[in-house]
Design a protein around this motif. Structure first.
Motif, PDB file in Angstrom:
ATOM      1  N   MET A  67      28.039  25.301  57.498  1.00 25.69           N
ATOM      2  CA  MET A  67      27.089  26.457  57.490  1.00 25.69           C
ATOM      3  C   MET A  67      27.585  27.557  56.693  1.00 25.69           C
ATOM      4  N   PRO A  68      26.951  27.982  55.737  1.00 28.20           N
ATOM      5  CA  PRO A  68      27.389  29.153  55.154  1.00 28.20           C
ATOM      6  C   PRO A  68      27.411  30.375  56.056  1.00 28.20           C
ATOM      7  N   ASP A  69      28.134  31.421  55.868  1.00 31.74           N
ATOM      8  CA  ASP A  69      27.994  32.507  56.415  1.00 31.74           C
ATOM      9  C   ASP A  69      26.647  33.294  56.208  1.00 31.74           C
ATOM     10  N   LYS A  70      26.414  34.122  57.492  1.00 36.32           N
ATOM     11  CA  LYS A  70      25.367  35.081  57.023  1.00 36.32           C
ATOM     12  C   LYS A  70      25.769  36.334  56.211  1.00 36.32           C
ATOM     13  N   GLN A  71      24.939  36.668  55.200  1.00 40.31           N
ATOM     14  CA  GLN A  71      24.871  37.933  54.511  1.00 40.31           C
ATOM     15  C   GLN A  71      23.799  38.824  54.794  1.00 40.31           C
ATOM     16  N   LEU A  72      24.161  39.743  54.421  1.00 42.77           N
ATOM     17  CA  LEU A  72      22.804  41.044  54.512  1.00 42.77           C
ATOM     18  C   LEU A  72      22.214  41.009  53.144  1.00 42.77           C
ATOM     19  N   TYR A  73      20.875  40.879  53.611  1.00 42.31           N
ATOM     20  CA  TYR A  73      19.851  41.104  52.517  1.00 42.31           C
ATOM     21  C   TYR A  73      19.021  42.167  52.694  1.00 42.31           C
ATOM     22  N   SER A  74      18.363  43.045  51.555  1.00 43.08           N
ATOM     23  CA  SER A  74      17.485  43.852  51.656  1.00 43.08           C
ATOM     24  C   SER A  74      16.288  43.241  51.111  1.00 43.08           C
ATOM     25  N   GLY A  75      15.067  43.623  51.624  1.00 44.24           N
ATOM     26  CA  GLY A  75      13.737  43.351  51.200  1.00 44.24           C
ATOM     27  C   GLY A  75      12.751  44.475  51.425  1.00 44.24           C
ATOM     28  N   HIS A  76      11.679  44.084  50.539  1.00 41.25           N
ATOM     29  CA  HIS A  76      10.738  45.400  50.798  1.00 41.25           C
ATOM     30  C   HIS A  76       9.512  44.492  50.253  1.00 41.25           C
ATOM     31  N   CYS A  77       8.447  45.351  50.422  1.00 38.67           N
ATOM     32  CA  CYS A  77       6.886  45.205  49.895  1.00 38.67           C
ATOM     33  C   CYS A  77       6.905  45.355  48.311  1.00 38.67           C
ATOM     34  N   HIS A  78       5.723  45.356  47.832  1.00 37.86           N
ATOM     35  CA  HIS A  78       5.873  45.394  46.362  1.00 37.86           C
ATOM     36  C   HIS A  78       5.944  46.637  46.081  1.00 37.86           C
ATOM     37  N   CYS A  79       5.423  47.737  46.710  1.00 35.30           N
ATOM     38  CA  CYS A  79       5.509  49.143  46.361  1.00 35.30           C
ATOM     39  C   CYS A  79       6.745  49.721  46.736  1.00 35.30           C
ATOM     40  N   GLY A  80       7.415  49.155  47.766  1.00 36.93           N
ATOM     41  CA  GLY A  80       8.634  49.791  48.094  1.00 36.93           C
ATOM     42  C   GLY A  80       8.650  50.673  49.413  1.00 36.93           C
ATOM     43  N   ALA A  81       7.229  50.873  49.836  1.00 34.71           N
ATOM     44  CA  ALA A  81       7.096  51.678  51.106  1.00 34.71           C
ATOM     45  C   ALA A  81       7.753  51.168  52.338  1.00 34.71           C
ATOM     46  N   VAL A  82       7.700  49.816  52.350  1.00 34.23           N
ATOM     47  CA  VAL A  82       8.404  49.113  53.658  1.00 34.23           C
ATOM     48  C   VAL A  82       9.626  48.475  53.177  1.00 34.23           C
ATOM     49  N   ARG A  83      10.701  48.965  53.786  1.00 32.09           N
ATOM     50  CA  ARG A  83      12.168  48.260  53.379  1.00 32.09           C
ATOM     51  C   ARG A  83      12.716  47.819  54.760  1.00 32.09           C
ATOM     52  N   PHE A  84      13.411  46.584  54.437  1.00 29.12           N
ATOM     53  CA  PHE A  84      14.095  46.067  55.653  1.00 29.12           C
ATOM     54  C   PHE A  84      15.623  45.552  55.322  1.00 29.12           C
ATOM     55  N   THR A  85      16.399  45.220  56.245  1.00 25.41           N
ATOM     56  CA  THR A  85      17.451  44.488  56.009  1.00 25.41           C
ATOM     57  C   THR A  85      17.534  43.221  57.048  1.00 25.41           C
ATOM     58  N   ALA A  86      17.907  42.267  56.622  1.00 26.92           N
ATOM     59  CA  ALA A  86      18.085  41.084  57.407  1.00 26.92           C
ATOM     60  C   ALA A  86      19.320  40.132  57.112  1.00 26.92           C
ATOM     61  N   ARG A  87      20.020  39.954  58.229  1.00 32.83           N
ATOM     62  CA  ARG A  87      21.377  39.333  58.075  1.00 32.83           C
ATOM     63  C   ARG A  87      20.915  37.721  58.297  1.00 32.83           C
ATOM     64  N   THR A  88      21.322  36.947  57.377  1.00 32.25           N
ATOM     65  CA  THR A  88      20.825  35.468  57.527  1.00 32.25           C
ATOM     66  C   THR A  88      21.796  34.648  56.512  1.00 32.25           C
ATOM     67  N   ASP A  89      22.033  33.285  56.950  1.00 31.13           N
ATOM     68  CA  ASP A  89      22.387  32.334  56.052  1.00 31.13           C
ATOM     69  C   ASP A  89      21.351  31.676  55.302  1.00 31.13           C
ATOM     70  N   LEU A  90      20.225  32.114  55.418  1.00 31.96           N
ATOM     71  CA  LEU A  90      19.238  31.387  54.572  1.00 31.96           C
ATOM     72  C   LEU A  90      19.032  29.952  54.555  1.00 31.96           C
ATOM     73  N   GLU A  91      19.556  29.299  56.140  1.00 31.15           N
ATOM     74  CA  GLU A  91      19.547  27.859  56.162  1.00 31.15           C
ATOM     75  C   GLU A  91      18.146  27.947  57.134  1.00 31.15           C
ATOM     76  N   GLY A  92      17.683  26.696  56.973  1.00 30.34           N
ATOM     77  CA  GLY A  92      16.217  26.506  57.437  1.00 30.34           C
ATOM     78  C   GLY A  92      15.041  27.086  57.156  1.00 30.34           C
ATOM     79  N   MET A  93      15.068  27.544  55.852  1.00 28.31           N
ATOM     80  CA  MET A  93      13.856  28.056  54.925  1.00 28.31           C
ATOM     81  C   MET A  93      12.819  27.158  55.356  1.00 28.31           C
ATOM     82  N   GLY A  94      11.488  27.592  55.319  1.00 24.99           N
ATOM     83  CA  GLY A  94      10.490  26.493  55.329  1.00 24.99           C
ATOM     84  C   GLY A  94       9.242  27.309  54.845  1.00 24.99           C
ATOM     85  N   ASP A  95       7.994  26.445  54.462  1.00 22.17           N
ATOM     86  CA  ASP A  95       6.861  26.776  54.341  1.00 22.17           C
ATOM     87  C   ASP A  95       5.719  26.150  55.319  1.00 22.17           C
ATOM     88  N   CYS A  96       4.626  26.824  55.213  1.00 22.53           N
ATOM     89  CA  CYS A  96       3.564  26.191  56.211  1.00 22.53           C
ATOM     90  C   CYS A  96       2.150  25.933  55.251  1.00 22.53           C
TER      91      CYS A  96
END
Length: 120
Positions: free
Chosen positions: A1-30
Motif C-alpha cells: 500500500m502506498p504511503d499517505k500524502q498530503l493533498y490540497s484541494g479547492h472549489c472552482h473559485c478557490g473560496a473553499v480550500r482543504f487539505t487531506a492526507r490519503t494514499d488515494l487507495e479505494g477511489m470510487g464512483d457512484c
C-alpha cells in the motif's frame, strides 16, 4: 500500500480550500442520481486526515435520500469539493472529490470501485 500524502484541494473559485492526507487507495464512483450527474471520483478520509483550510462561511449544505451525508457546496461557484458524514461505527468521515485536488496522480478509471447507489 502506498504511503499517505498530503493533498490540497479547492472549489472552482478557490473560496473553499482543504487539505487531506490519503494514499488515494479505494477511489470510487457512484451511479446514484446525484453522483451520476456530478461525475465525482470519491476518496474517503478520516476526520484526522482532513482539514478545512478556508471557506467555512462559503459552504451551503444539501441532503437527500437518507439525509446522512452533508453535501457541502461553495455558495459562490457551486462546486462540491467534499462531503461529510459518519461511517458505520459513528466515526466522522469526509469524502473528497479527487477531481478537486491540485496535482492529483492520474486516475485509472477502470480500477476505481463502483458503488451502486442507485439501488441503495
Amino acid at each position: 500500500m502506498p504511503d499517505k500524502q498530503l493533498y490540497s484541494g479547492h472549489c472552482h473559485c478557490g473560496a473553499v480550500r482543504f487539505t487531506a492526507r490519503t494514499d488515494l487507495e479505494g477511489m470510487g464512483d457512484c451511479n446514484c442520481s446525484r453522483c451520476r450527474r456530478l461525475g465525482w471520483i470519491m476518496q474517503s478520509v478520516s476526520e484526522a486526515d482532513f482539514t478545512l483550510e478556508a471557506g467555512a462561511d462559503h459552504l451551503t449544505t444539501y441532503r437527500f435520500n437518507t439525509e446522512m451525508i452533508d453535501h457541502l457546496f461553495c455558495r459562490t461557484c457551486g462546486i462540491e469539493s467534499f462531503a461529510q458524514g459518519s461511517d458505520g461505527k459513528g466515526n466522522r468521515m469526509y469524502m473528497i472529490n479527487v477531481n478537486c485536488l491540485e496535482n492529483p496522480p492520474p486516475v485509472d478509471h477502470g480500477a476505481i470501485k463502483h458503488w451502486d447507489g442507485a439501488n441503495f
